[in-house]
Scaffold this motif. Sequence first.
Motif, PDB file in Angstrom:
ATOM      1  N   ALA A  98      50.230  37.936  36.032  1.00 13.13           N
ATOM      2  CA  ALA A  98      49.764  36.722  36.705  1.00 13.13           C
ATOM      3  C   ALA A  98      50.317  36.625  38.124  1.00 13.13           C
ATOM      4  O   ALA A  98      49.689  36.026  39.000  1.00 13.13           O
ATOM      5  CB  ALA A  98      50.165  35.491  35.897  1.00 13.13           C
ATOM      6  N   ASP A  99      51.484  37.215  38.360  1.00 12.68           N
ATOM      7  CA  ASP A  99      52.116  37.134  39.683  1.00 12.68           C
ATOM      8  C   ASP A  99      51.607  38.196  40.659  1.00 12.68           C
ATOM      9  O   ASP A  99      51.955  38.152  41.849  1.00 12.68           O
ATOM     10  CB  ASP A  99      53.639  37.277  39.548  1.00 12.68           C
ATOM     11  CG  ASP A  99      54.266  36.056  38.887  1.00 12.68           C
ATOM     12  OD1 ASP A  99      53.657  34.972  38.952  1.00 12.68           O
ATOM     13  OD2 ASP A  99      55.361  36.196  38.298  1.00 12.68           O
ATOM     14  N   ARG A 100      50.823  39.121  40.217  1.00 16.80           N
ATOM     15  CA  ARG A 100      50.493  40.265  41.064  1.00 16.80           C
ATOM     16  C   ARG A 100      49.511  39.933  42.182  1.00 16.80           C
ATOM     17  O   ARG A 100      49.495  40.607  43.212  1.00 16.80           O
ATOM     18  CB  ARG A 100      49.929  41.397  40.209  1.00 16.80           C
ATOM     19  CG  ARG A 100      48.519  41.197  39.708  1.00 16.80           C
ATOM     20  CD  ARG A 100      48.092  42.281  38.757  1.00 16.80           C
ATOM     21  NE  ARG A 100      46.728  42.063  38.245  1.00 16.80           N
ATOM     22  CZ  ARG A 100      46.199  42.764  37.263  1.00 16.80           C
ATOM     23  NH1 ARG A 100      46.907  43.733  36.679  1.00 16.80           N
ATOM     24  NH2 ARG A 100      44.967  42.496  36.853  1.00 16.80           N
ATOM     25  N   THR A 101      48.699  38.897  42.005  1.00 17.90           N
ATOM     26  CA  THR A 101      47.691  38.586  43.023  1.00 17.90           C
ATOM     27  C   THR A 101      48.084  37.417  43.913  1.00 17.90           C
ATOM     28  O   THR A 101      47.741  37.387  45.090  1.00 17.90           O
ATOM     29  CB  THR A 101      46.333  38.282  42.371  1.00 17.90           C
ATOM     30  OG1 THR A 101      46.486  37.167  41.464  1.00 17.90           O
ATOM     31  CG2 THR A 101      45.827  39.492  41.589  1.00 17.90           C
ATOM     32  N   GLY A 102      48.781  36.443  43.355  1.00 13.80           N
ATOM     33  CA  GLY A 102      49.173  35.282  44.140  1.00 13.80           C
ATOM     34  C   GLY A 102      48.026  34.357  44.500  1.00 13.80           C
ATOM     35  O   GLY A 102      48.120  33.589  45.466  1.00 13.80           O
ATOM     36  N   THR A 103      46.940  34.407  43.760  1.00 16.51           N
ATOM     37  CA  THR A 103      45.792  33.532  44.020  1.00 16.51           C
ATOM     38  C   THR A 103      45.944  32.230  43.251  1.00 16.51           C
ATOM     39  O   THR A 103      46.848  32.067  42.429  1.00 16.51           O
ATOM     40  CB  THR A 103      44.485  34.221  43.612  1.00 16.51           C
ATOM     41  OG1 THR A 103      44.521  34.480  42.195  1.00 16.51           O
ATOM     42  CG2 THR A 103      44.311  35.539  44.356  1.00 16.51           C
ATOM     43  N   ALA A 104      45.048  31.292  43.535  1.00 20.63           N
ATOM     44  CA  ALA A 104      45.093  30.013  42.834  1.00 20.63           C
ATOM     45  C   ALA A 104      44.827  30.190  41.344  1.00 20.63           C
ATOM     46  O   ALA A 104      45.466  29.533  40.512  1.00 20.63           O
ATOM     47  CB  ALA A 104      44.064  29.059  43.451  1.00 20.63           C
ATOM     48  N   HIS A 105      43.913  31.065  40.984  1.00 13.81           N
ATOM     49  CA  HIS A 105      43.626  31.314  39.576  1.00 13.81           C
ATOM     50  C   HIS A 105      44.859  31.840  38.851  1.00 13.81           C
ATOM     51  O   HIS A 105      45.186  31.388  37.747  1.00 13.81           O
ATOM     52  CB  HIS A 105      42.477  32.321  39.436  1.00 13.81           C
ATOM     53  CG  HIS A 105      41.154  31.799  39.879  1.00 13.81           C
ATOM     54  ND1 HIS A 105      40.734  31.879  41.188  1.00 13.81           N
ATOM     55  CD2 HIS A 105      40.152  31.180  39.199  1.00 13.81           C
ATOM     56  CE1 HIS A 105      39.522  31.346  41.292  1.00 13.81           C
ATOM     57  NE2 HIS A 105      39.151  30.909  40.104  1.00 13.81           N
ATOM     58  N   SER A 106      45.540  32.794  39.462  1.00 14.66           N
ATOM     59  CA  SER A 106      46.712  33.375  38.815  1.00 14.66           C
ATOM     60  C   SER A 106      47.847  32.359  38.701  1.00 14.66           C
ATOM     61  O   SER A 106      48.600  32.373  37.724  1.00 14.66           O
ATOM     62  CB  SER A 106      47.183  34.607  39.590  1.00 14.66           C
ATOM     63  OG  SER A 106      47.600  34.264  40.894  1.00 14.66           O
ATOM     64  N   ASN A 107      47.969  31.455  39.665  1.00 12.63           N
ATOM     65  CA  ASN A 107      49.015  30.430  39.592  1.00 12.63           C
ATOM     66  C   ASN A 107      48.773  29.478  38.429  1.00 12.63           C
ATOM     67  O   ASN A 107      49.722  29.064  37.747  1.00 12.63           O
ATOM     68  CB  ASN A 107      49.074  29.642  40.903  1.00 12.63           C
ATOM     69  CG  ASN A 107      49.580  30.471  42.062  1.00 12.63           C
ATOM     70  OD1 ASN A 107      50.269  31.478  41.862  1.00 12.63           O
ATOM     71  ND2 ASN A 107      49.251  30.066  43.274  1.00 12.63           N
ATOM     72  N   VAL A 108      47.522  29.130  38.210  1.00 14.59           N
ATOM     73  CA  VAL A 108      47.197  28.242  37.094  1.00 14.59           C
ATOM     74  C   VAL A 108      47.429  28.952  35.760  1.00 14.59           C
ATOM     75  O   VAL A 108      48.003  28.372  34.820  1.00 14.59           O
ATOM     76  CB  VAL A 108      45.740  27.753  37.199  1.00 14.59           C
ATOM     77  CG1 VAL A 108      45.354  26.924  35.979  1.00 14.59           C
ATOM     78  CG2 VAL A 108      45.549  26.936  38.473  1.00 14.59           C
ATOM     79  N   LEU A 109      47.015  30.215  35.651  1.00 17.88           N
ATOM     80  CA  LEU A 109      47.236  30.965  34.417  1.00 17.88           C
ATOM     81  C   LEU A 109      48.730  31.186  34.173  1.00 17.88           C
ATOM     82  O   LEU A 109      49.186  31.189  33.021  1.00 17.88           O
ATOM     83  CB  LEU A 109      46.510  32.309  34.489  1.00 17.88           C
ATOM     84  CG  LEU A 109      44.980  32.226  34.483  1.00 17.88           C
ATOM     85  CD1 LEU A 109      44.369  33.606  34.705  1.00 17.88           C
ATOM     86  CD2 LEU A 109      44.469  31.628  33.173  1.00 17.88           C
ATOM     87  N   ARG A 110      49.479  31.372  35.247  1.00 17.54           N
ATOM     88  CA  ARG A 110      50.928  31.537  35.112  1.00 17.54           C
ATOM     89  C   ARG A 110      51.566  30.295  34.492  1.00 17.54           C
ATOM     90  O   ARG A 110      52.466  30.389  33.654  1.00 17.54           O
ATOM     91  CB  ARG A 110      51.546  31.816  36.484  1.00 17.54           C
ATOM     92  CG  ARG A 110      53.036  32.127  36.443  1.00 17.54           C
ATOM     93  CD  ARG A 110      53.558  32.416  37.852  1.00 17.54           C
ATOM     94  NE  ARG A 110      54.924  32.887  37.797  1.00 17.54           N
ATOM     95  CZ  ARG A 110      55.984  32.108  37.705  1.00 17.54           C
ATOM     96  NH1 ARG A 110      55.812  30.788  37.665  1.00 17.54           N
ATOM     97  NH2 ARG A 110      57.197  32.615  37.654  1.00 17.54           N
ATOM     98  N   GLU A 111      51.084  29.123  34.926  1.00 13.80           N
ATOM     99  CA  GLU A 111      51.590  27.879  34.345  1.00 13.80           C
ATOM    100  C   GLU A 111      51.276  27.796  32.865  1.00 13.80           C
ATOM    101  O   GLU A 111      52.095  27.323  32.061  1.00 13.80           O
ATOM    102  CB  GLU A 111      50.979  26.681  35.075  1.00 13.80           C
ATOM    103  CG  GLU A 111      51.469  25.329  34.603  1.00 13.80           C
ATOM    104  CD  GLU A 111      52.958  25.111  34.838  1.00 13.80           C
ATOM    105  OE1 GLU A 111      53.563  24.334  34.071  1.00 13.80           O
ATOM    106  OE2 GLU A 111      53.495  25.723  35.787  1.00 13.80           O
TER     107      GLU A 111
END
Length: 242
Positions: A98-111
């Motif tokens: 989830a941290d590899r792209t740093g996009t908004a989608h990945s930030n939400v999935l990381r949460e």
Amino acid sequence: MISSFIRLQVDSLSQATQAVQAAAETNPALNQEISVLEFVFKGGFFLIPIALLLFYTLYVIFERYMFIKKASKIDSHLVSDIRTNLNAGNIDMALSVADRTGTAHSNVLREGILTIGRPIAEIESNMERAANIEVALMEKKLGHLGLIAGIAPTLGFIGTISGVIKIFYSISVTEDISIGNISGGLYEKMISSGAGLVVGIIAYSAYHLFNGKIDDFVLNMQRQVLEFVSIIQRPNYAGKTK
């Protein structure tokens, strides 16, 4: 008969051409050409704030375009890679994905990954709050474009009105109501109205285009949240609760 008619038309055209040439010689202003820049500068004082609004509008458009383009970028393999690691019970690796792209989608999935082990309703609520934060970051400064879309045409209109007031004041003082005096001053003052409308259209269009991109992001994010929730609800999910 026909030859006489043609000769009459030629004579009329010749006389009209001579009249135009004579008028041009009598009034040198007819022979003057004006550049676009000189034409614009005739708009008066109110063109200065309108020009400043134009430069700021272009800056906001460029800055927001670059930010939203980067933040809303979608990694087509992101959810599938997270699913693979979660099914294997490797939460830490799922976080790394989830941290590899740093996009908004990945930030939400990381949460969502960080709250695994809590009730599904709480996971969805946390992901929704994370998505709202990302949307707020994307919408930053867009309100400025909406404000400029209303202010710029108004400034141009005020510039034109002030010019018209000056024209009629000049007429009242000099008692010169010639068409040239009125139209010459009026076309110069209407330049500010045209410039204000152009800036307003640019800001208005950019405002709605960016909001359309943000709406697309929200729709895609909702799909990914549902997909993530379905992953952790499947019987073959091997992740350990916290």
